[in-house]
Write a protein that holds these residues in place. Structure first.
Motif, PDB file in Angstrom:
ATOM      1  N   LEU A 167      -4.562 -11.536 -29.089  1.00  0.00           N
ATOM      2  CA  LEU A 167      -3.806 -12.647 -28.499  1.00  0.00           C
ATOM      3  C   LEU A 167      -4.648 -13.856 -28.236  1.00  0.00           C
ATOM      4  CD1 LEU A 167      -2.310 -10.627 -25.433  1.00  0.00           C
ATOM      5  CD2 LEU A 167      -1.352 -11.237 -27.673  1.00  0.00           C
ATOM      6  N   SER A 168      -5.964 -14.051 -28.476  1.00  0.00           N
ATOM      7  CA  SER A 168      -6.725 -14.807 -28.308  1.00  0.00           C
ATOM      8  C   SER A 168      -8.213 -14.755 -29.097  1.00  0.00           C
ATOM      9  CB  SER A 168      -7.319 -15.164 -26.677  1.00  0.00           C
ATOM     10  OG  SER A 168      -8.080 -14.090 -26.454  1.00  0.00           O
ATOM     11  N   ARG A 169      -8.854 -15.955 -29.611  1.00  0.00           N
ATOM     12  CA  ARG A 169      -9.796 -15.910 -30.268  1.00  0.00           C
ATOM     13  C   ARG A 169     -11.071 -15.100 -29.985  1.00  0.00           C
ATOM     14  NH1 ARG A 169      -7.640 -20.986 -31.249  1.00  0.00           N
ATOM     15  NH2 ARG A 169      -8.938 -21.898 -29.718  1.00  0.00           N
ATOM     16  N   THR A 170     -11.224 -15.279 -28.464  1.00  0.00           N
ATOM     17  CA  THR A 170     -12.334 -14.746 -27.715  1.00  0.00           C
ATOM     18  C   THR A 170     -11.677 -13.312 -27.088  1.00  0.00           C
ATOM     19  OG1 THR A 170     -11.921 -16.120 -25.774  1.00  0.00           O
ATOM     20  CG2 THR A 170     -13.618 -16.522 -27.244  1.00  0.00           C
ATOM     21  N   GLN A 171     -12.390 -12.466 -26.180  1.00  0.00           N
ATOM     22  CA  GLN A 171     -11.774 -11.552 -25.472  1.00  0.00           C
ATOM     23  C   GLN A 171     -11.057 -12.155 -24.319  1.00  0.00           C
ATOM     24  OE1 GLN A 171     -12.115  -8.339 -25.976  1.00  0.00           O
ATOM     25  NE2 GLN A 171     -13.198  -8.545 -28.040  1.00  0.00           N
ATOM     26  N   PRO A 172      -9.690 -11.758 -24.038  1.00  0.00           N
ATOM     27  CA  PRO A 172      -9.176 -12.389 -23.271  1.00  0.00           C
ATOM     28  C   PRO A 172      -9.493 -12.027 -21.682  1.00  0.00           C
ATOM     29  CG  PRO A 172      -7.918 -10.625 -23.993  1.00  0.00           C
ATOM     30  CD  PRO A 172      -9.181 -10.715 -24.930  1.00  0.00           C
ATOM     31  N   THR A 173      -9.353 -13.097 -20.912  1.00  0.00           N
ATOM     32  CA  THR A 173      -9.644 -12.664 -19.355  1.00  0.00           C
ATOM     33  C   THR A 173      -8.386 -12.403 -18.675  1.00  0.00           C
ATOM     34  OG1 THR A 173      -9.851 -14.924 -18.795  1.00  0.00           O
ATOM     35  CG2 THR A 173     -11.906 -13.950 -19.430  1.00  0.00           C
ATOM     36  N   TRP A 174      -7.141 -12.512 -19.454  1.00  0.00           N
ATOM     37  CA  TRP A 174      -6.162 -12.631 -18.550  1.00  0.00           C
ATOM     38  C   TRP A 174      -5.115 -12.253 -19.813  1.00  0.00           C
ATOM     39  CZ3 TRP A 174      -1.572 -15.607 -19.545  1.00  0.00           C
ATOM     40  CH2 TRP A 174      -1.971 -16.720 -20.112  1.00  0.00           C
ATOM     41  N   VAL A 175      -3.788 -11.665 -19.471  1.00  0.00           N
ATOM     42  CA  VAL A 175      -2.986 -11.362 -20.405  1.00  0.00           C
ATOM     43  C   VAL A 175      -1.401 -11.780 -19.706  1.00  0.00           C
ATOM     44  CG1 VAL A 175      -4.137  -9.478 -21.315  1.00  0.00           C
ATOM     45  CG2 VAL A 175      -2.416  -8.966 -19.610  1.00  0.00           C
ATOM     46  N   PRO A 176      -0.422 -11.996 -20.629  1.00  0.00           N
ATOM     47  CA  PRO A 176       0.816 -12.546 -19.994  1.00  0.00           C
ATOM     48  C   PRO A 176       1.611 -11.330 -19.628  1.00  0.00           C
ATOM     49  CG  PRO A 176       0.519 -13.488 -22.342  1.00  0.00           C
ATOM     50  CD  PRO A 176      -0.577 -12.389 -22.034  1.00  0.00           C
ATOM     51  N   ALA A 177       2.190 -11.583 -18.426  1.00  0.00           N
ATOM     52  CA  ALA A 177       3.088 -10.121 -17.883  1.00  0.00           C
ATOM     53  C   ALA A 177       4.252 -10.879 -17.245  1.00  0.00           C
ATOM     54  CB  ALA A 177       2.122  -9.535 -16.885  1.00  0.00           C
ATOM     55  N   SER A 178       5.268 -10.029 -16.799  1.00  0.00           N
ATOM     56  CA  SER A 178       6.291 -10.240 -16.326  1.00  0.00           C
ATOM     57  C   SER A 178       6.796  -9.183 -15.394  1.00  0.00           C
ATOM     58  CB  SER A 178       7.579 -10.458 -17.162  1.00  0.00           C
ATOM     59  OG  SER A 178       7.930  -9.359 -17.808  1.00  0.00           O
ATOM     60  N   GLU A 179       7.520  -9.538 -14.116  1.00  0.00           N
ATOM     61  CA  GLU A 179       7.774  -8.400 -13.336  1.00  0.00           C
ATOM     62  C   GLU A 179       9.425  -8.474 -12.978  1.00  0.00           C
ATOM     63  OE1 GLU A 179       6.103  -8.856  -9.210  1.00  0.00           O
ATOM     64  OE2 GLU A 179       6.250 -11.014  -9.262  1.00  0.00           O
ATOM     65  N   ILE A 180      10.221  -7.646 -12.907  1.00  0.00           N
ATOM     66  CA  ILE A 180      11.634  -7.492 -12.775  1.00  0.00           C
ATOM     67  C   ILE A 180      11.900  -6.425 -11.657  1.00  0.00           C
ATOM     68  CG2 ILE A 180      12.397  -8.857 -14.674  1.00  0.00           C
ATOM     69  CD1 ILE A 180      12.350  -6.262 -16.300  1.00  0.00           C
ATOM     70  N   ARG A 181      12.988  -6.764 -10.855  1.00  0.00           N
ATOM     71  CA  ARG A 181      13.284  -5.578  -9.905  1.00  0.00           C
ATOM     72  C   ARG A 181      14.859  -5.203 -10.306  1.00  0.00           C
ATOM     73  NH1 ARG A 181      10.147  -9.522  -8.254  1.00  0.00           N
ATOM     74  NH2 ARG A 181       8.682  -9.312  -6.680  1.00  0.00           N
ATOM     75  N   GLY A 182      14.916  -3.642 -10.021  1.00  0.00           N
ATOM     76  CA  GLY A 182      16.173  -3.180 -10.180  1.00  0.00           C
ATOM     77  C   GLY A 182      16.414  -1.961  -9.532  1.00  0.00           C
ATOM     78  N   GLU A 183      17.056  -1.168 -10.111  1.00  0.00           N
ATOM     79  CA  GLU A 183      17.591  -0.013  -9.492  1.00  0.00           C
ATOM     80  C   GLU A 183      17.811   1.429 -10.609  1.00  0.00           C
ATOM     81  OE1 GLU A 183      21.619   0.208  -8.436  1.00  0.00           O
ATOM     82  OE2 GLU A 183      22.112  -1.563  -9.643  1.00  0.00           O
ATOM     83  N   GLY A 184      17.968   2.593 -10.168  1.00  0.00           N
ATOM     84  CA  GLY A 184      17.832   3.604 -11.533  1.00  0.00           C
ATOM     85  C   GLY A 184      18.226   4.994 -10.930  1.00  0.00           C
ATOM     86  N   LEU A 185      18.324   5.697 -11.845  1.00  0.00           N
ATOM     87  CA  LEU A 185      18.789   7.011 -11.517  1.00  0.00           C
ATOM     88  C   LEU A 185      17.568   7.821 -12.226  1.00  0.00           C
ATOM     89  CD1 LEU A 185      22.541   7.149 -12.008  1.00  0.00           C
ATOM     90  CD2 LEU A 185      21.522   6.818 -10.148  1.00  0.00           C
ATOM     91  N   PHE A 186      17.208   8.937 -11.365  1.00  0.00           N
ATOM     92  CA  PHE A 186      16.077   9.881 -12.014  1.00  0.00           C
ATOM     93  C   PHE A 186      16.679  11.379 -12.047  1.00  0.00           C
ATOM     94  CE2 PHE A 186      12.437  13.025 -11.497  1.00  0.00           C
ATOM     95  CZ  PHE A 186      11.929  12.565 -12.799  1.00  0.00           C
ATOM     96  N   PHE A 187      16.636  12.014 -13.170  1.00  0.00           N
ATOM     97  CA  PHE A 187      17.213  13.216 -13.581  1.00  0.00           C
ATOM     98  C   PHE A 187      15.939  14.142 -13.686  1.00  0.00           C
ATOM     99  CE2 PHE A 187      20.445  10.402 -14.713  1.00  0.00           C
ATOM    100  CZ  PHE A 187      21.557  11.092 -14.396  1.00  0.00           C
ATOM    101  N   HIS A 188      15.847  15.129 -12.722  1.00  0.00           N
ATOM    102  CA  HIS A 188      14.643  16.032 -12.751  1.00  0.00           C
ATOM    103  C   HIS A 188      15.289  17.419 -13.415  1.00  0.00           C
ATOM    104  CE1 HIS A 188      11.304  18.525 -10.439  1.00  0.00           C
ATOM    105  NE2 HIS A 188      11.105  18.463 -11.866  1.00  0.00           N
ATOM    106  N   PHE A 189      14.818  17.475 -14.493  1.00  0.00           N
ATOM    107  CA  PHE A 189      15.311  18.819 -15.286  1.00  0.00           C
ATOM    108  C   PHE A 189      14.617  20.172 -14.916  1.00  0.00           C
ATOM    109  CE2 PHE A 189      17.083  15.815 -18.120  1.00  0.00           C
ATOM    110  CZ  PHE A 189      18.000  16.403 -18.711  1.00  0.00           C
ATOM    111  N   LYS A 190      15.263  21.110 -14.571  1.00  0.00           N
ATOM    112  CA  LYS A 190      14.594  22.514 -14.455  1.00  0.00           C
ATOM    113  C   LYS A 190      13.833  22.762 -15.751  1.00  0.00           C
ATOM    114  CE  LYS A 190      17.675  24.187 -10.752  1.00  0.00           C
ATOM    115  NZ  LYS A 190      18.496  25.245 -10.558  1.00  0.00           N
ATOM    116  N   GLU A 191      12.464  23.603 -14.980  1.00  0.00           N
ATOM    117  CA  GLU A 191      11.461  23.682 -16.342  1.00  0.00           C
ATOM    118  C   GLU A 191      11.989  25.002 -16.965  1.00  0.00           C
ATOM    119  OE1 GLU A 191       8.632  23.118 -18.864  1.00  0.00           O
ATOM    120  OE2 GLU A 191       9.376  21.820 -17.618  1.00  0.00           O
TER     121      GLU A 191
END
Length: 626
Positions: free
Chosen positions: A415-439
């Motif tokens: 991403l840069s010529r030298t060793q980067p001291t930071w990297v691009p990032a993004s944050e997003i917010r939302g919702e979801g469903l988690f399915f826990h399967f039986k082993e």
């Protein structure tokens, strides 16, 4: 588009998340009259970025890029206003780009030349969307025509990119001829065989079809020069394959989808502290880390709204919590590169997690008909996802690996010529469903279907051998992953019908680990949606997780994949007979998902592991849901 919208949305304006997933460092962006490349981090305006806090993800980024990385930062953001003065400093906020490719074609006289030849003049009118290069000395009467980028470029698997070697290609190798070039298209088909490059020199007359560039046996293109146009340099280490031989450039179209793949690390922000105050301090650590006294905390609470979540606590209590965190001994347990295990532990034991403004879980029982398959269903009413860009690749996609950190370092472009001291990032917010399967049901099912597991393993090995990746058996996810992955795709297609989000807006996060590994096995699926605005989403997905409605959606999802519009061809598809595809009974009509939704590029899919198909029959022992 209304005049008001035209003022609000400008040409070249991107969402912050697109700076990681589509138009990141090293990617080519098409503008109305030219194409440009996004430059390296040294050219980004650091003052216009905002630091994003997520300690787990930062530790994982350090594991990949080095301990010098100190922060995750957002892309430069333009002030949210309807009108921005063209000459105001805020109009200059953004990601720096340069024209690429540098070779242009006049659409009228077909003259082909680089920008450095001074044949083309840059016009910069008041409206930035009308910036263009024109052929001032063209034989066309009247207004000079706008030139367009030459649509052929060259790249290699080590992440290097360069202009197409037009002069060397036309003359069949290195030449001293400096005659003008023309790119002729006598046919309207657009095929490479109907496009020719011609030299105008009187004593030369070189003439060659572009189809020769795509015939690899001719070796028409030179070896890679290790050029990195996004960094304005050439790789000092040169360009060698893993066998130590010179890499030859590969031709591609300027807008090819394999010209850029972002390598990103993704983490969900989960509670890391016990106690409400400690968790709030963790959530606001990017701000509180810089305070030096109790007076600083009091001042921040007075003049800004950054600490509004801590309004119930006094500056003294907050300062004591900050000091405790600064002096705490870092927890060395766990692998920083393993981002999913801590998330799995929280989702399988929601009672152990603190509830915050950005994280809230609620457990509901699985539908009665599916109680033998699922341990529990977890409704993630609030989620926060953070992504970080650690590099990019060309030609070969990082989704071919089970973990982006496993992508070969030699093929991960910097991403840069030298060793980067930071990297691009993004944050997003939302919702979801988690399915826990039986082993237990999954282990019994995998043991009973070892034959199909062997089929996918052989396909995986053939695929890695074809790409000269050693050892061939590495990174095989197992039949357990095929089941979880296929289930996630089937449910995403069904939920998008009623939850109010498009299929591309839903994402999967697969938690799969086979027994016998160093850590406990995992079998879970998180289907979630995320929006880049500050308020997140509105609960349309979580509302479908209630047992009374979820049962109907599970029934419908499984019923939809029993029969495909492409059957019997789809149902009869084999992972490696007739080609290496790394999927069985699945296609765009039944199980494939958009690129933004899938973790593994639509690989390791088979609807026959879910339900019987026309190929396996109703009595199939392969179907998990019976």
């Amino acid at each position: 588009m209304t005049p008001k919208d035209q003022k609000r949305f400008k040409v070249g304006e991107l969402r912050p998340s697109q700076a990681l997933t589509t138009f990141g460092v090293g990617a080519i962006i098409d503008l109305p009259n030219l194409s440009v490349m996004v430059m390296g981090l040294e050219d980004w305006p650091l003052k216009d970025t905002v630091e994003i806090g997520e300690q787990r993800l930062l530790a994982s980024v350090k594991e990949v890029l080095g301990q010098q990385v100190a922060a995750l930062r957002s892309a430069p953001v333009v002030p949210d206003t309807y009108q921005v003065n063209q000459f105001d400093s805020s109009a200059l906020v953004g990601i720096p780009v340069v024209p690429f490719p540098r070779w242009m074609v006049c659409p009228y006289c077909r003259r082909l030349a680089p920008l450095s030849s001074d044949l083309f003049k840059l016009e910069t009118p008041y409206r930035t969307d009308q910036i263009r290069y024109v052929h001032a000395n063209c034989t066309k009467p009247g207004k000079p025509p706008t030139v367009i980028p030459a649509r052929f470029i060259v790249a290699c698997k080590n992440g290097h990119l360069d202009d197409f070697p037009w002069r060397e290609f036309a003359h069949g190798g290195p030449t001293k001829c400096q005659g003008g070039l023309r790119l002729l298209e006598p046919s309207a088909t657009g095929e490479a065989a109907s496009i020719f490059v011609q030299c105008e020199a009187e004593n030369c007359g070189a003439f060659r079809p572009m189809s020769d560039a795509f015939k690899m046996d001719l070796k028409a293109l030179p070896v890679c020069k290790a050029r990195r146009p996004h960094l304005r340099d050439h790789d000092e280490c040169g360009c060698k394959s893993q066998f130590g031989v010179d890499v030859r450039m590969e031709p591609m179209l300027q807008g090819a989808s394999n010209s850029w793949f972002g390598i990103t690390l993704t983490a969900l922000a989960i509670p890391q502290a016990s106690g409400e105050l400690k968790q709030l301090v963790d959530d606001h650590w990017t701000v509180l880390e810089k305070v030096q006294s109790e007076q600083n905390v009091e001042l921040l609470q007075t003049v800004t709204t950054q600490l509004r979540d801590l309004s119930e606590y006094t500056p003294s209590e907050i300062w004591q919590a900050v000091q405790a965190k600064k002096t705490a001994v870092p927890d060395e347990g766990g692998d920083p590169a393993d981002l999913k295990t801590p998330e799995w532990e929280v989702f399988t034991d929601p009672a152990s997690a603190e509830t915050s403004r950005e994280f809230k879980l609620r457990v509901v029982p699985p539908p009665k008909r599916y109680a033998k398959y699922f341990e529990k269903i977890v409704l993630a009413e609030r989620l926060r996802e953070v992504r970080a860009l650690v590099g990019f690749s060309r030609i070969e996609s990082p989704s071919d690996y089970d973990n982006p950190t496993a992508f070969p370092a030699s093929q991960r472009a910097r991403l840069s010529r030298t060793q980067p001291t930071w990297v691009p990032a993004s944050e997003i917010r939302g919702e979801g469903l988690f399915f826990h399967f039986k082993e237990d049901p999954i282990q019994k099912w995998v043991k009973k279907n070892e034959a199909i597991d062997g089929t996918f393993l052989e396909a995986h090995q053939r695929w890695r051998i074809a790409r000269r990746l050693d050892p061939p058996q590495d990174f095989y996810p197992g039949l357990r992953f095929v089941l979880l992955h296929s289930f996630a795709h089937a449910l995403i297609r069904q939920l998008s019908v009623e939850c109010g989000y498009t299929t591309a807006s839903l994402r999967e996060r697969i938690y799969s680990r086979n027994p016998g590994d160093d850590q406990p096995e995992m079998a879970g699926v998180l289907i979630y949606t995320a929006a880049p605005d500050s308020e997140g989403t509105l609960g349309g997905l979580v509302s479908l997780g209630r047992p009374e409605s979820l049962e109907r959606h599970l029934d419908q999802a499984l019923d939809n994949v029993k029969l495909c519009a492409s059957d019997p061809l789809c149902a009869e598809h084999h992972p490696y007979r007739g080609g290496i595809t790394l999927h069985a009974a699945s296609c765009h009509a039944c199980l494939f998902a958009p690129e933004t939704s899938c973790e593994r590029g639509n690989k390791y899919l088979d609807r026959a592991v879910l339900v019987p198909t026309v190929e396996t029959g109703e009595q199939s022992e392969l179907a998990f849901f019976r």
